[in-house]
Design a protein around this motif. Sequence first.
Motif, PDB file in Angstrom:
ATOM      1  N   SER A 137      -0.035  10.351   9.959  1.00 14.19           N
ATOM      2  CA  SER A 137       0.878  10.924   8.807  1.00 14.19           C
ATOM      3  C   SER A 137      -0.921  11.271   7.712  1.00 14.19           C
ATOM      4  N   GLU A 138      -1.152   9.803   7.764  1.00 16.12           N
ATOM      5  CA  GLU A 138      -2.546   9.412   6.613  1.00 16.12           C
ATOM      6  C   GLU A 138      -3.338  10.900   6.443  1.00 16.12           C
ATOM      7  N   ALA A 139      -3.552  11.229   7.430  1.00 16.74           N
ATOM      8  CA  ALA A 139      -4.396  12.130   7.556  1.00 16.74           C
ATOM      9  C   ALA A 139      -4.054  13.710   7.011  1.00 16.74           C
TER      10      ALA A 139
ATOM     11  N   CYS B  35       0.714  -1.237  -0.012  1.00 17.69           N
ATOM     12  CA  CYS B  35      -0.108  -0.051  -0.301  1.00 17.69           C
ATOM     13  C   CYS B  35       0.905   1.557   0.178  1.00 17.69           C
ATOM     14  N   GLU B  36       2.175   1.463   0.842  1.00 19.12           N
ATOM     15  CA  GLU B  36       2.662   1.818   1.294  1.00 19.12           C
ATOM     16  C   GLU B  36       3.736   2.396  -0.451  1.00 19.12           C
ATOM     17  N   GLN B  37       3.457   1.590  -1.325  1.00 17.94           N
ATOM     18  CA  GLN B  37       4.668   1.327  -2.472  1.00 17.94           C
ATOM     19  C   GLN B  37       3.154   2.254  -3.291  1.00 17.94           C
TER      20      GLN B  37
ATOM     21  N   GLU C 165       7.569  10.471   1.746  1.00 10.89           N
ATOM     22  CA  GLU C 165       6.837   9.861   3.343  1.00 10.89           C
ATOM     23  C   GLU C 165       6.954   8.704   3.219  1.00 10.89           C
ATOM     24  N   GLU C 166       5.781   8.149   1.549  1.00 17.96           N
ATOM     25  CA  GLU C 166       5.916   7.272   2.011  1.00 17.96           C
ATOM     26  C   GLU C 166       6.769   6.089   1.186  1.00 17.96           C
ATOM     27  N   LEU C 167       7.353   6.606   0.830  1.00 10.32           N
ATOM     28  CA  LEU C 167       8.168   5.646   0.500  1.00 10.32           C
ATOM     29  C   LEU C 167       9.044   4.976   2.238  1.00 10.32           C
ATOM     30  N   GLU C 168       8.859   6.084   2.603  1.00 14.36           N
ATOM     31  CA  GLU C 168       9.602   6.011   4.215  1.00 14.36           C
ATOM     32  C   GLU C 168       8.778   5.298   4.900  1.00 14.36           C
ATOM     33  N   HIS C 169       7.486   5.401   4.901  1.00 13.18           N
ATOM     34  CA  HIS C 169       6.735   4.046   5.005  1.00 13.18           C
ATOM     35  C   HIS C 169       6.952   2.481   4.851  1.00 13.18           C
ATOM     36  N   PHE C 170       7.113   2.884   3.382  1.00 13.73           N
ATOM     37  CA  PHE C 170       7.190   1.735   3.068  1.00 13.73           C
ATOM     38  C   PHE C 170       8.651   0.967   3.801  1.00 13.73           C
TER      39      PHE C 170
HETATM   40 FE   LIG Z   1       1.912   5.728   4.113  1.00 12.66          FE
END
Ligand SMILES: [Fe+2]
Length: 197
Positions: free
Chosen positions: A150-152, A32-34, A63-68
């Motif tokens: 973060s997603e909010a 999902c993050e990817q 940020e999404e890559l960091e979450h990944f």
């Molecule tokens: Fe994320």
Amino acid sequence: MSILRLKLPTDPRWVNVVETNIGEILSDHAWCEQKAATNAINLIINNSEKEDLVTAMLEISREELEHFQMVHDIIKERGLTFERERKDDYVNELAKYMKQSSDGSRESGLIERLLFAAMIEARSCERFKVLSENIKDEKLAKFYRDLMESEASHYTTFINFARKYAETIDVEKRWAAWLEHEATIIARYGNKETVHG
Ligand SMILES: [Fe+2]
Ligand SMILES: [Fe+2]
């Protein structure tokens, strides 16, 4: 979560399903993050002249890559396998609605894509909240609480860009329609150990 205006809350019993297979939710979550990072990059590719949008999407994709990476680290720490990507039926249903909703103009294409992204952020945020409040694993509870915030903020960014770049489209009306439609989709989910399952 009333701020996100979602019509249908997730039944917390979904977390019981998740807890039967932590490896599955972590692999699904990593993907999902990817996809969120890829979506932000695609918005850059298709809107390079919108400097503020590109700036924000560069930030979000990072940020999404960091979450990944964070999810992948947890998978490694626990000696789990990062499973091959699986299709996300919920997101695919939303993508279908996005395509149906666009009138083919560049404005409509952009607004629908931004609302599509906002919708996924909003539901993911809600799912992370339900996880953080119900999962017995304390480390994961904290992890999901942090990600939820973060997603909010990503949700807010996407909605604000839709408002900014709408010229002829009534974004509030379109968002209300998205919320209505999403409720009819999510009503059929909540029984699988995936982020949107
Ligand atoms: Fe994320
Ligand atoms: Fe996000």
